[in-house]
Design a protein around this motif. Structure first.
Motif, PDB file in Angstrom:
ATOM      1  N   ILE A  71      67.712  34.761  50.146  1.00 44.57           N
ATOM      2  CA  ILE A  71      69.584  35.019  49.993  1.00 44.57           C
ATOM      3  C   ILE A  71      70.206  35.322  51.109  1.00 44.57           C
ATOM      4  CG2 ILE A  71      69.117  37.184  48.803  1.00 44.57           C
ATOM      5  CD1 ILE A  71      71.251  36.364  47.245  1.00 44.57           C
ATOM      6  N   GLY A  72      70.970  35.349  51.978  1.00 46.44           N
ATOM      7  CA  GLY A  72      71.004  36.061  52.776  1.00 46.44           C
ATOM      8  C   GLY A  72      72.753  36.558  52.496  1.00 46.44           C
ATOM      9  N   LEU A  73      73.223  38.127  53.244  1.00 45.52           N
ATOM     10  CA  LEU A  73      73.668  39.070  52.656  1.00 45.52           C
ATOM     11  C   LEU A  73      74.112  39.332  54.075  1.00 45.52           C
ATOM     12  CD1 LEU A  73      71.734  41.776  50.554  1.00 45.52           C
ATOM     13  CD2 LEU A  73      72.946  39.560  49.622  1.00 45.52           C
ATOM     14  N   THR A 126      62.886  36.332  50.059  1.00 42.86           N
ATOM     15  CA  THR A 126      63.446  36.555  50.943  1.00 42.86           C
ATOM     16  C   THR A 126      64.391  37.291  51.001  1.00 42.86           C
ATOM     17  OG1 THR A 126      61.728  34.756  52.278  1.00 42.86           O
ATOM     18  CG2 THR A 126      63.229  36.144  53.377  1.00 42.86           C
ATOM     19  N   VAL A 127      65.150  38.252  51.857  1.00 35.56           N
ATOM     20  CA  VAL A 127      66.518  38.946  51.720  1.00 35.56           C
ATOM     21  C   VAL A 127      66.869  38.829  53.430  1.00 35.56           C
ATOM     22  CG1 VAL A 127      68.509  40.349  51.581  1.00 35.56           C
ATOM     23  CG2 VAL A 127      66.338  40.329  50.067  1.00 35.56           C
ATOM     24  N   ASN A 128      67.344  38.024  54.013  1.00 33.45           N
ATOM     25  CA  ASN A 128      68.155  37.934  55.401  1.00 33.45           C
ATOM     26  C   ASN A 128      69.619  38.955  55.622  1.00 33.45           C
ATOM     27  OD1 ASN A 128      66.265  36.168  56.784  1.00 33.45           O
ATOM     28  ND2 ASN A 128      67.484  34.898  54.713  1.00 33.45           N
ATOM     29  N   PHE A 129      69.452  40.450  55.822  1.00 28.10           N
ATOM     30  CA  PHE A 129      70.712  41.087  55.999  1.00 28.10           C
ATOM     31  C   PHE A 129      71.138  40.643  57.247  1.00 28.10           C
ATOM     32  CE2 PHE A 129      67.583  42.832  54.149  1.00 28.10           C
ATOM     33  CZ  PHE A 129      67.788  43.574  52.081  1.00 28.10           C
ATOM     34  N   ILE A 130      72.521  39.797  57.367  1.00 22.96           N
ATOM     35  CA  ILE A 130      73.484  39.466  58.413  1.00 22.96           C
ATOM     36  C   ILE A 130      74.306  40.519  59.141  1.00 22.96           C
ATOM     37  CG2 ILE A 130      74.492  37.530  59.501  1.00 22.96           C
ATOM     38  CD1 ILE A 130      72.891  35.655  57.015  1.00 22.96           C
ATOM     39  N   VAL A 375      76.587  49.237  47.949  1.00 17.32           N
ATOM     40  CA  VAL A 375      75.406  48.894  47.646  1.00 17.32           C
ATOM     41  C   VAL A 375      74.915  48.131  46.856  1.00 17.32           C
ATOM     42  CG1 VAL A 375      73.055  50.026  48.049  1.00 17.32           C
ATOM     43  CG2 VAL A 375      75.139  51.201  49.669  1.00 17.32           C
ATOM     44  N   SER A 376      75.200  48.830  45.727  1.00 16.18           N
ATOM     45  CA  SER A 376      74.766  48.357  44.012  1.00 16.18           C
ATOM     46  C   SER A 376      74.776  46.771  43.388  1.00 16.18           C
ATOM     47  CB  SER A 376      75.877  49.136  43.037  1.00 16.18           C
ATOM     48  OG  SER A 376      75.472  50.428  43.178  1.00 16.18           O
ATOM     49  N   PHE A 377      76.383  45.871  44.094  1.00 12.90           N
ATOM     50  CA  PHE A 377      76.393  44.844  43.900  1.00 12.90           C
ATOM     51  C   PHE A 377      75.513  44.229  45.369  1.00 12.90           C
ATOM     52  CE2 PHE A 377      78.027  41.158  46.242  1.00 12.90           C
ATOM     53  CZ  PHE A 377      78.531  40.126  44.954  1.00 12.90           C
ATOM     54  N   PHE A 378      74.987  43.829  46.306  1.00 11.46           N
ATOM     55  CA  PHE A 378      74.684  43.700  47.390  1.00 11.46           C
ATOM     56  C   PHE A 378      72.649  43.864  46.764  1.00 11.46           C
ATOM     57  CE2 PHE A 378      77.081  43.932  50.923  1.00 11.46           C
ATOM     58  CZ  PHE A 378      77.223  42.654  51.227  1.00 11.46           C
ATOM     59  N   ALA A 379      72.217  45.138  46.310  1.00 12.51           N
ATOM     60  CA  ALA A 379      71.362  45.481  45.891  1.00 12.51           C
ATOM     61  C   ALA A 379      70.829  44.331  44.128  1.00 12.51           C
ATOM     62  CB  ALA A 379      70.902  46.598  45.113  1.00 12.51           C
ATOM     63  N   ARG A 380      71.594  44.087  43.284  1.00 11.51           N
ATOM     64  CA  ARG A 380      71.574  43.952  41.908  1.00 11.51           C
ATOM     65  C   ARG A 380      71.942  41.923  42.274  1.00 11.51           C
ATOM     66  NH1 ARG A 380      73.092  44.956  36.453  1.00 11.51           N
ATOM     67  NH2 ARG A 380      73.096  47.494  37.047  1.00 11.51           N
ATOM     68  N   LEU A 381      72.483  41.398  43.142  1.00 14.69           N
ATOM     69  CA  LEU A 381      72.704  40.713  43.522  1.00 14.69           C
ATOM     70  C   LEU A 381      70.986  39.912  43.709  1.00 14.69           C
ATOM     71  CD1 LEU A 381      75.390  38.427  44.209  1.00 14.69           C
ATOM     72  CD2 LEU A 381      74.440  38.648  46.460  1.00 14.69           C
ATOM     73  N   VAL A 382      71.078  40.780  44.472  1.00 12.19           N
ATOM     74  CA  VAL A 382      69.595  40.238  44.986  1.00 12.19           C
ATOM     75  C   VAL A 382      68.394  40.207  43.775  1.00 12.19           C
ATOM     76  CG1 VAL A 382      67.076  40.694  46.573  1.00 12.19           C
ATOM     77  CG2 VAL A 382      69.800  40.321  47.516  1.00 12.19           C
ATOM     78  N   GLU A 383      68.320  41.473  43.118  1.00  8.01           N
ATOM     79  CA  GLU A 383      67.248  41.899  41.959  1.00  8.01           C
ATOM     80  C   GLU A 383      67.301  40.492  41.077  1.00  8.01           C
ATOM     81  OE1 GLU A 383      66.642  46.395  42.933  1.00  8.01           O
ATOM     82  OE2 GLU A 383      67.769  45.640  41.527  1.00  8.01           O
TER      83      GLU A 383
END
Length: 390
Positions: A71-73, A126-130, A375-383
């Motif tokens: 996933i990309g953020l 895998t998380v890609n922080f862009i 922060v919570s949105f991005f984290a929950r999205l990944v999890e």
């Protein structure tokens, strides 16, 4: 709101990060301090760091488990050429430069998510922080894509977030399909024939031609674009002449075009060129048109928008998630990433009243109360997307 206690404890530190970035704004492709700060923080979290992607862009890669999903953020880092009018302690220290669009907050939220996910690793994949440079109209997203962003860092989906003044803190707005307009700028250079202003019959007045073109361009949307579509053609500059008694040799006008589909954008481009050249020729002058598209329309994948909305609802409740908000005529170059990879771009509330100052305003400031929720949105999205055992 359902904010993880670990994220809540970060709030003061997140605020310090955000205000430090705000105090040191950098324009597009000049984000050396900001990208350095991002890279150093990512490395300190244990995230794999790749610098110089799209010139000053940074990509952090975090893996957990053996999952193949990715996933990309994305967050933007650049500031605007605006003189800040605020007087608080973290105001810009650089004359003529200001974080007037909240990119300091976006960057901080993604850094916070990277730290949280690196500490917890409650996901499989895998998380890609862009961290993207140069969003404000000078091609940062395209630069990263041209530098092999999605070939080097494959993403099954990509997500971005932008603050929205007037939307209460603790709220989100999510829209499937077209969300923000594609945008372009045009310059029209008119060549006439200079003369004495007291003897106009001896010349061809390019100022009059420019005025007629400006009026005629108002028919482009009303008579060339289907009424069910939404589009704008705005003439924002007209220049010609330097003296009261001289008909100049040349004049120019310029402006912007906005639309929500590539098809309509192409229709408008064709019409602007035809109208400008035709009017000029009819009045004995010549017109040259330069029209370029700086932004594609921002179009959210329906499935990914629904997924993002579900995450928002889990965090703040259905009543705080605005579905299908009005279309936005402003543009966003995350659109180019969405043309390559399905995903969703959404809004997070920046507050109402005094704290709801509009973006691109010298009095704007990102609302630090929104940081833990982003922060919570991005984290929950990944999890959720990369859930263990899924």
């Amino acid at each position: 709101m359902k904010i993880d206690e670990r994220i809540s404890r970060m709030h003061d530190e997140l605020t310090q990060w955000r205000r430090d970035i705000h105090a040191h704004p950098e324009l597009g492709f000049e984000e050396t301090r900001t990208s350095g700060l991002v890279a150093e923080r990512l490395a300190s979290f244990g995230v794999e760091v790749h610098r110089g992607v799209g010139r000053t862009g940074v990509v952090g890669v975090l893996r957990a488990g053996k999952g193949a999903k990715s996933i990309g953020l994305r967050a933007d880092m650049d500031a605007l050429p605006i003189q800040e009018a605020n007087g608080f302690a973290h105001r810009s220290r650089h004359d003529g430069k200001m974080h007037a669009c909240g990119h300091d907050g976006h960057t901080t939220m993604l850094l916070g998510a990277a730290r949280y996910l690196a500490e917890t690793k409650a996901f499989d994949g895998t998380v890609n922080f862009i961290f993207q440079p140069a969003e404000e109209g000078i091609g940062g997203a395209k630069a990263m894509i041209d530098d092999g962003l999605f070939e080097r860092f494959p993403c099954e989906a990509v997500f971005g977030i932008h603050n929205r003044p007037s939307l209460p803190v603790g709220s989100f707005a999510v829209r499937a399909g077209p969300m923000m307009a594609g945008g372009g700028f045009f310059d029209i250079r008119i060549t006439g024939k200079g003369a004495h202003a007291a003897r106009p019959e001896t010349g061809i007045d390019p100022v009059i031609v420019a005025a007629h073109i400006a009026t005629a361009l108002q028919t482009v949307v009303s008579r060339n674009v289907p009424p069910v579509e939404t589009a704008v053609v705005s003439v924002t500059k007209i220049r010609g002449g330097d003296a009261y008694n001289v008909i100049p040799q040349s004049a120019m006008l310029a402006g912007t075009v906005r639309a929500f589909s590539r098809t309509v954008m192409d229709q408008i481009g064709t019409a602007v060129r035809r109208v400008a050249k035709g009017v000029a020729e009819g009045l004995g002058a010549r017109a040259e048109v330069d029209l370029g598209w700086q932004f594609a329309p921002t179009v959210n994948d329906a499935k990914e928008a629904e997924f993002a909305a579900r995450i928002c609802t889990e965090l703040v409740g259905k009543e705080r998630v605005e579905r299908d908000p009005p279309l936005i005529m402003a543009s966003e170059d995350f659109s180019f990433m969405l043309e390559k990879v399905p995903g969703c771009y959404l809004n997070i509330g920046n507050g109402e009243g005094e704290s709801g100052c509009e973006v691109h305003n010298p009095g704007y400031d990102f609302n630090d109360r929104a940081l833990p929720l982003g922060v919570s949105f991005f984290a929950r999205l990944v999890e959720t997307r990369l859930r263990k055992g899924a």
